[in-house]
Design a protein around this motif. Structure first.
Motif, PDB file in Angstrom:
ATOM      1  N   MET A  96       0.849  -1.201   0.000  1.00  0.00           N
ATOM      2  CA  MET A  96       0.000   0.000   0.000  1.00  0.00           C
ATOM      3  C   MET A  96       0.883   1.249   0.000  1.00  0.00           C
ATOM      4  N   ALA A  97       0.697   2.079  -0.998  1.00  0.00           N
ATOM      5  CA  ALA A  97       1.501   3.286  -1.138  1.00  0.00           C
ATOM      6  C   ALA A  97       0.616   4.522  -1.086  1.00  0.00           C
ATOM      7  N   ARG A  98       1.224   5.630  -0.660  1.00  0.00           N
ATOM      8  CA  ARG A  98       0.535   6.925  -0.672  1.00  0.00           C
ATOM      9  C   ARG A  98       0.910   7.616  -1.978  1.00  0.00           C
ATOM     10  N   ILE A  99      -0.103   7.884  -2.806  1.00  0.00           N
ATOM     11  CA  ILE A  99       0.152   8.379  -4.154  1.00  0.00           C
ATOM     12  C   ILE A  99      -0.501   9.735  -4.392  1.00  0.00           C
ATOM     13  N   LEU A 100       0.265  10.634  -5.014  1.00  0.00           N
ATOM     14  CA  LEU A 100      -0.238  11.948  -5.409  1.00  0.00           C
ATOM     15  C   LEU A 100      -0.595  11.874  -6.890  1.00  0.00           C
ATOM     16  N   ILE A 101      -1.836  12.222  -7.209  1.00  0.00           N
ATOM     17  CA  ILE A 101      -2.303  12.203  -8.599  1.00  0.00           C
ATOM     18  C   ILE A 101      -2.293  13.633  -9.142  1.00  0.00           C
ATOM     19  N   VAL A 102      -1.607  13.824 -10.278  1.00  0.00           N
ATOM     20  CA  VAL A 102      -1.532  15.155 -10.882  1.00  0.00           C
ATOM     21  C   VAL A 102      -2.028  15.084 -12.324  1.00  0.00           C
ATOM     22  N   ASP A 103      -3.159  15.724 -12.579  1.00  0.00           N
ATOM     23  CA  ASP A 103      -3.726  15.781 -13.923  1.00  0.00           C
ATOM     24  C   ASP A 103      -4.709  16.941 -13.967  1.00  0.00           C
ATOM     25  N   ASP A 104      -4.727  17.684 -15.075  1.00  0.00           N
ATOM     26  CA  ASP A 104      -5.641  18.828 -15.156  1.00  0.00           C
ATOM     27  C   ASP A 104      -7.081  18.405 -15.432  1.00  0.00           C
ATOM     28  N   LYS A 105      -7.293  17.163 -15.827  1.00  0.00           N
ATOM     29  CA  LYS A 105      -8.648  16.670 -16.098  1.00  0.00           C
ATOM     30  C   LYS A 105      -9.206  15.901 -14.900  1.00  0.00           C
ATOM     31  N   LYS A 106     -10.322  16.394 -14.373  1.00  0.00           N
ATOM     32  CA  LYS A 106     -10.970  15.776 -13.209  1.00  0.00           C
ATOM     33  C   LYS A 106     -11.312  14.303 -13.470  1.00  0.00           C
ATOM     34  N   PHE A 107     -11.852  13.997 -14.671  1.00  0.00           N
ATOM     35  CA  PHE A 107     -12.237  12.610 -14.948  1.00  0.00           C
ATOM     36  C   PHE A 107     -11.015  11.689 -14.919  1.00  0.00           C
ATOM     37  N   MET A 108      -9.855  12.199 -15.343  1.00  0.00           N
ATOM     38  CA  MET A 108      -8.632  11.380 -15.333  1.00  0.00           C
ATOM     39  C   MET A 108      -8.159  11.158 -13.896  1.00  0.00           C
ATOM     40  N   ARG A 109      -8.260  12.199 -13.059  1.00  0.00           N
ATOM     41  CA  ARG A 109      -7.894  12.033 -11.645  1.00  0.00           C
ATOM     42  C   ARG A 109      -8.805  10.987 -10.999  1.00  0.00           C
ATOM     43  N   ASN A 110     -10.120  11.056 -11.326  1.00  0.00           N
ATOM     44  CA  ASN A 110     -11.070  10.079 -10.769  1.00  0.00           C
ATOM     45  C   ASN A 110     -10.774   8.666 -11.261  1.00  0.00           C
TER      46      ASN A 110
END
Length: 119
Positions: free
Chosen positions: A1-15
């Motif tokens: 289990m890792a703590r991950i930061l998601i970076v993307d300008d598109k909300k649907f891609m982050r979801n």
């Protein structure tokens, strides 16, 4: 289990990324919609790994990775982009990306890359 930061300008891609990651028992430590926010959140959260889009407003993923890796040389970052141009892939790897995924990516390929980078 890792703590991950998601970076993307598109909300649907982050979801989409969030759903894939949580289904594999990873924790989404935070989300950013541009490179500036990514740098700030990386400093705050110190995640185990970052998934970073390249083309974003404010500051690109390439600029953000350079800043993060300059401050945190051991940062683990996987670049994700719809543009699989050779030049961008090379630039991302030279900037310190551990892997490069072209969107739309396969869930298994993403999790495989994450697990490999975290080892």
């Amino acid at each position: 289990m890792a703590r991950i930061l998601i970076v993307d300008d598109k909300k649907f891609m982050r979801n989409t990324l969030k759903n894939i990651l949580t289904s594999d028992n990873h924790v989404v430590a935070g989300e950013a919609k541009d490179g500036k926010a990514a740098v700030r959140l990386y400093r705050e959260l110190r995640p185990d790994l970052v998934t970073m889009d390249i083309i974003m407003p404010e500051m690109s993923g390439l600029e953000a990775i350079k800043i993060i890796r300059a401050e945190f040389p051991d940062a683990k970052i996987i670049m994700c982009s719809a543009m699989g141009q050779q030049k961008m892939i090379i630039e991302a790897i030279e900037a310190g990306a551990k892997d490069f995924l072209v969107k739309p990516f396969d869930d298994c390929r993403l999790l495989e890359a994450i697990n490999r980078v975290l080892k």
